[in-house]
Design a protein around this motif. Structure first.
Motif, PDB file in Angstrom:
ATOM      1  N   GLU A 100     -59.913  -9.859  58.124  1.00 45.95           N
ATOM      2  CA  GLU A 100     -60.443  -9.174  59.233  1.00 45.95           C
ATOM      3  C   GLU A 100     -60.017  -9.584  60.548  1.00 45.95           C
ATOM      4  O   GLU A 100     -60.065  -9.018  61.451  1.00 45.95           O
ATOM      5  CB  GLU A 100     -61.861  -8.636  58.926  1.00 45.95           C
ATOM      6  N   ARG A 112     -62.303 -11.400  52.650  1.00 45.05           N
ATOM      7  CA  ARG A 112     -62.392 -10.446  53.904  1.00 45.05           C
ATOM      8  C   ARG A 112     -62.491 -11.129  55.239  1.00 45.05           C
ATOM      9  O   ARG A 112     -61.953 -10.441  55.955  1.00 45.05           O
ATOM     10  CB  ARG A 112     -63.887  -9.832  53.413  1.00 45.05           C
ATOM     11  N   PHE A 156     -68.481   1.221  51.775  1.00 47.15           N
ATOM     12  CA  PHE A 156     -68.001   0.758  53.213  1.00 47.15           C
ATOM     13  C   PHE A 156     -67.061  -0.229  53.066  1.00 47.15           C
ATOM     14  O   PHE A 156     -65.898  -0.198  53.778  1.00 47.15           O
ATOM     15  CB  PHE A 156     -69.206  -0.150  53.729  1.00 47.15           C
ATOM     16  N   HIS A 157     -67.046  -1.241  51.969  1.00 47.46           N
ATOM     17  CA  HIS A 157     -66.012  -2.188  51.928  1.00 47.46           C
ATOM     18  C   HIS A 157     -64.480  -1.598  51.639  1.00 47.46           C
ATOM     19  O   HIS A 157     -63.578  -2.068  51.928  1.00 47.46           O
ATOM     20  CB  HIS A 157     -66.555  -3.413  50.974  1.00 47.46           C
ATOM     21  N   HIS A 193     -61.344  -4.244  69.305  1.00 52.19           N
ATOM     22  CA  HIS A 193     -60.790  -5.329  68.253  1.00 52.19           C
ATOM     23  C   HIS A 193     -60.972  -6.599  68.999  1.00 52.19           C
ATOM     24  O   HIS A 193     -61.086  -7.615  68.361  1.00 52.19           O
ATOM     25  CB  HIS A 193     -59.587  -4.805  67.760  1.00 52.19           C
ATOM     26  N   THR A 215     -66.671   1.659  62.570  1.00 58.08           N
ATOM     27  CA  THR A 215     -66.270   1.777  61.154  1.00 58.08           C
ATOM     28  C   THR A 215     -67.685   2.706  60.362  1.00 58.08           C
ATOM     29  O   THR A 215     -67.418   3.367  59.520  1.00 58.08           O
ATOM     30  CB  THR A 215     -65.712   0.737  60.232  1.00 58.08           C
ATOM     31  N   GLU A 265     -73.904  -0.195  57.220  1.00 58.17           N
ATOM     32  CA  GLU A 265     -72.861  -0.229  56.431  1.00 58.17           C
ATOM     33  C   GLU A 265     -73.133   0.387  54.922  1.00 58.17           C
ATOM     34  O   GLU A 265     -72.303   0.786  54.167  1.00 58.17           O
ATOM     35  CB  GLU A 265     -72.131  -1.770  56.185  1.00 58.17           C
ATOM     36  N   SER A 325     -58.016  -7.759  63.358  1.00 57.92           N
ATOM     37  CA  SER A 325     -58.373  -7.499  64.636  1.00 57.92           C
ATOM     38  C   SER A 325     -57.424  -8.450  65.675  1.00 57.92           C
ATOM     39  O   SER A 325     -57.229  -7.578  66.666  1.00 57.92           O
ATOM     40  CB  SER A 325     -60.107  -7.817  64.832  1.00 57.92           C
ATOM     41  N   ARG A 337     -64.791  -7.386  68.412  1.00 54.62           N
ATOM     42  CA  ARG A 337     -64.855  -7.534  66.953  1.00 54.62           C
ATOM     43  C   ARG A 337     -64.174  -8.921  66.638  1.00 54.62           C
ATOM     44  O   ARG A 337     -64.772  -9.683  65.967  1.00 54.62           O
ATOM     45  CB  ARG A 337     -64.006  -6.604  66.195  1.00 54.62           C
ATOM     46  N   GLU A 364     -63.182  -0.271  54.786  1.00 53.80           N
ATOM     47  CA  GLU A 364     -62.607  -1.250  55.635  1.00 53.80           C
ATOM     48  C   GLU A 364     -61.291  -1.850  55.201  1.00 53.80           C
ATOM     49  O   GLU A 364     -60.393  -2.137  56.057  1.00 53.80           O
ATOM     50  CB  GLU A 364     -63.841  -2.511  55.683  1.00 53.80           C
ATOM     51  N   GLU A 365     -61.133  -1.920  54.016  1.00 50.98           N
ATOM     52  CA  GLU A 365     -59.921  -2.685  53.305  1.00 50.98           C
ATOM     53  C   GLU A 365     -58.870  -1.387  53.545  1.00 50.98           C
ATOM     54  O   GLU A 365     -57.746  -1.894  53.913  1.00 50.98           O
ATOM     55  CB  GLU A 365     -60.289  -2.961  52.035  1.00 50.98           C
TER      56      GLU A 365
END
Lengths: 380, 399
Positions: free
Chosen positions: A312, A308, A230-231, A368, A134, A179, A316, A371, A234-235
């Motif tokens: 996440e 978060r 970045f955040h 994933h 990402t 990031e 994943s 991750r 990601e969301e």
């Protein structure tokens, strides 16, 4: 604990499932996927009319204020019909970024047009050597005069060729995998020095390769704070995974049902295939995989609004587990259909293609799983 | 026990390599290496090169123009061909109908058909499966009724690979609908594809390719002398043919070439700034399939050694079919996964030999997802893997 849908969610489910069931049969889907644009403006208009293009957005912008479960519901219906319209690219990715980062003016203008079905978006983020990371952004954004200049390459951009506006990620500072330092920029499809090469994808959707060779944009085309995006990315990707998880569940459901039906009707050696225990067990394993996938999809959908780390971990888990289950169901659906399952004319082959190729979007099973391991380790 | 090839076998390998170096056309080699589409002329030129060298009919006895190779030599030949980028030898004429004609055909049939197969005058296709007769082949219904000195054929065959190129089709037809067992009323018929009443319709597979066909027969008049062996004995001949279809069923050569290619992709693809081949997860997947492939190769060699000393493979051919196809499928699966997002774009035109457009992603990417989907057929055709397991259970384990 309560697994039941709210009244609004039930209505949403009825609405979107009815639309797919009544107006999106396999033959029509094939025709649409095969058409010049690769999707139907007519269907897009219907989605807008029913308010479905506003599912994840706040009501202030014409949306339904939906959350993870609502996205899953929409995804599931789309999976049942193998819908190829650019919902993921426009509503979930593009619209999501505008919603999370846009100024009031941007939100007013862009989200209004998205909800109304008048504007298509795409998120140009992946890069040739970025695989599924990402934070990987090598494209650069350089401050020039009263705006920015973008340079770099973007790859496998979902519906990049169909979008009116691209949301391009580019680096304003830092190393290519930091990031921090990622900015987002709105680029019109006709921008100078933008080269776009659109191709079909093997699952009936469309993707594009994009080259930005010093594309200049004005200051008001900046989305959010350059360097601090970045955040939000990601969301939005979490939302995308939830939609895709729903889609996988919908497509798996169809693949399992079709296969079970086929086993009951196809006769060999004087009896229905459903009489052979080895095939019964295989069908059972497919059904178990479907239930596990559904559970992971619900988990990720319900965790979307959590902090978060919690969110996440579930994302994943869903993307990895569902990637595995979807491939198993797809492969076995073809195997149990035998030769006929290999042919272009039967829906099951196309369900399988989508089920397998979902794993190539936003991180595959292996990505994933790793991750998840890291997130799980950090949480313990 | 000695697992090494003999000096003679080593020398033979060198001879094959030299031939491939000089006689496999470069454009065909490039197409194979690039996963491009082959057209009839590609197959023709490759088969012609083999035919000239006397290496087309590797399974034929010397008296009919075969090279007289041992099973191990055939294995070496196979491996080298794939490794060099040689297309597969189309089996329908040379390895399917020819052995049946040799064993059960009339002298006239042998004299007429065999040389034409060897010099590529005739291309053959297979008329076995029907829509209602797949795994249960003996339930086939395509009928042949004797009228004077002809048979009148009516019915439908399906999954006819490369039928669009074929001059002749060998068919299993029902000549006695009242036989006590379905296997007993079947005959083996050779049919000219140009005969009036035959219609070939393409079946497009899930990857968009035209590889197989439906073949329809509508009052097709076939000379009675085109029957092989005796009427209603066709099932025996069909089973004999299937044992020949099993030769090389493990496809070790193709899988070894695919393994090397997969490793090259994994070295080229990057994950987190490192080559994918260094990624622990992917690395382990590669290792597992390579180990499985080594085991398959040894099993195959053990069976070949057994055949060389006069034995006949039994349940082993079913084991080789199951594992050979599973391993090949896994290799194409890993190649698709290795590409990451670049598995998605599907530029069908990029698979044509003359393509000079702009490729998407790395040059090896274009055919990978397609190949993965296409290879799903392996566990279905030639007796599905479930059927193979039934055979092992029954004939091998006595269950």
């Amino acid at each position: 604990m309560d697994f039941s849908l709210s009244e609004e969610q039930r209505m949403l489910k009825d609405t979107v499932e009815r639309l797919v069931r009544e107006t999106y049969d396999f033959e029509k889907r094939q025709k649409i996927a095969d058409s010049e644009e690769g999707f139907s403006r007519e269907v897009w208009g219907q989605l807008a009319e029913l308010g479905l293009l506003g599912v994840p957005f706040p009501e202030d912008f014409g949306g339904l204020g939906g959350g993870g479960i609502d996205l899953m519901i929409v995804g599931e219906a789309m999976g049942q019909g193998l819908v190829v319209e650019p919902y993921l690219a426009t509503v979930v990715l593009g619209g999501g970024l505008v919603e999370l980062l846009g100024s009031d003016a941007q939100k007013e203008e862009i989200l209004g047009a998205v909800v109304g079905g008048e504007k298509l978006l795409a998120f140009a983020h992946g890069e040739p050597d970025g695989r599924y990371e990402t934070a990987h952004v090598r494209a650069t954004a350089e401050k020039v005069g009263g705006g920015w200049k973008l340079t770099g390459r973007k790859s496998v951009v979902l519906n990049g060729g169909e979008a009116d506006t691209l949301i391009v990620s580019a680096r304003v500072s830092g190393a290519h995998d930091d990031e921090d330092g990622i900015g987002l920029f709105l680029v019109g499809k006709d921008a100078a020095n933008l080269k776009l090469h659109s191709t079909p994808a093997i699952d009936g959707t469309r993707v594009a390769e994009i080259a930005l060779d010093g594309v200049e944009i004005a200051e008001d085309a900046v989305l959010g704070t350059p360097g601090a995006c970045f955040h939000a990315i990601e969301e939005v990707l979490a939302r995308a995974v939830i939609l895709l998880s729903g889609e996988a569940v919908g497509a798996m459901n169809m693949a399992v049902d079709t296969t079970v039906e086929y086993l009951k009707t196809r006769k060999q050696f004087g009896k229905a295939l459903s009489q052979f225990q080895v095939l019964q067990h295989r069908a059972v394993e497919m059904r178990i995989a479907l239930e596990e996938a559904r559970s992971l999809a619900i988990l990720a959908a319900a965790r979307l609004s959590e902090p978060r780390d919690v969110r996440e971990l579930a994302v994943s888990a869903a993307k990895s587990g569902i990637g595995r289950h979807a491939r198993f169901v797809g492969e076995q659906a073809i195997q149990l259909h035998g030769g006929i399952g290999m042919t272009w004319e039967v829906p099951v082959a196309h369900y399988t293609k989508r089920l397998v190729m979902l794993d190539h979007l936003f991180g595959d099973t292996d990505h994933h799983q790793e991750r998840f391991a890291a997130l799980s380790d950090a949480a313990a | 026990m000695d697992l090494n090839f003999t000096p003679e076998e080593q020398a033979f390998r060198e001879e094959v390599r030299a031939f491939l170096q000089s006689d496999l056309p470069d454009d065909i080699r490039a197409k194979m290496k690039g996963g491009k589409r082959l057209v009839k002329d590609d197959y023709f030129r490759w088969h012609q090169a083999l035919s000239k060298r006397g290496w087309l009919a590797t399974n034929w006895p010397k008296e009919y123009g075969g090279p007289g190779w041992t099973p191990v030599q055939k294995h070496i030949f196979d491996e080298e061909c794939y490794s060099a980028g040689g297309p597969r030898i189309l089996p329908f004429g040379v390895n399917m109908v020819a052995p049946v004609i040799m064993k059960f055909g009339s002298q006239e049939q042998k004299d007429y058909y065999l040389p034409r197969i060897l010099n590529l005058t005739d291309w053959w296709c297979q008329g076995y499966s029907e829509p209602g007769a797949g795994s249960d082949l003996a339930s086939l219904r395509c009928s042949a009724v004797r009228e004077g000195d002809h048979y009148i054929v009516n019915g439908q065959k399906t999954w006819t690979t490369l039928g669009q190129y074929a001059d002749h089709i060998f068919c299993l037809v029902r000549t006695d609908p009242d036989a006590a067992k379905p296997q007993q009323g079947i005959s083996f018929l050779l049919i000219d594809m140009k005969t009036p009443g035959i219609t070939v319709r393409p079946i497009i597979l899930l990857d968009g390719e035209h590889e197989v066909n439906e073949v329809w027969f509508d009052d097709v008049k076939v000379p009675a002398e085109n029957i092989v062996g005796e009427e209603n004995k066709g099932w025996t001949y069909a089973k004999y043919l299937l044992t020949h279809e099993r030769t090389g069923i493990a496809n070790v050569g193709a899988s070894k070439a695919a393994m090397l290619h997969l490793k090259a992709i994994a070295r080229d693809q990057m994950k987190n700034g490192r080559p994918l081949i260094e990624d622990p997860l992917f690395r382990n997947r590669l290792a597992k399939v390579e180990i499985d492939l080594m085991a398959l190769e040894m099993t195959n060699l053990r069976v070949l050694a057994e055949v060389q000393s006069g034995g006949a493979p039994g349940l082993e051919s079913s084991i080789l079919k199951i594992r050979g196809t599973e391993i090949r499928q896994e290799l194409t699966d890993l190649a698709r996964r290795a590409l990451g997002p670049y598995a998605l774009p599907f530029q069908s035109e990029a698979l044509d030999g003359g393509f000079n457009g702009e490729p998407v992603g790395p040059d090896y990417a274009a055919p990978k997802a397609q190949q993965y989907f296409n290879m799903r057929k392996l566990s279905i055709y030639g007796g599905s893997n479930e059927i193979q397991k039934n055979i092992i259970a029954k004939a091998g384990l006595g269950l």
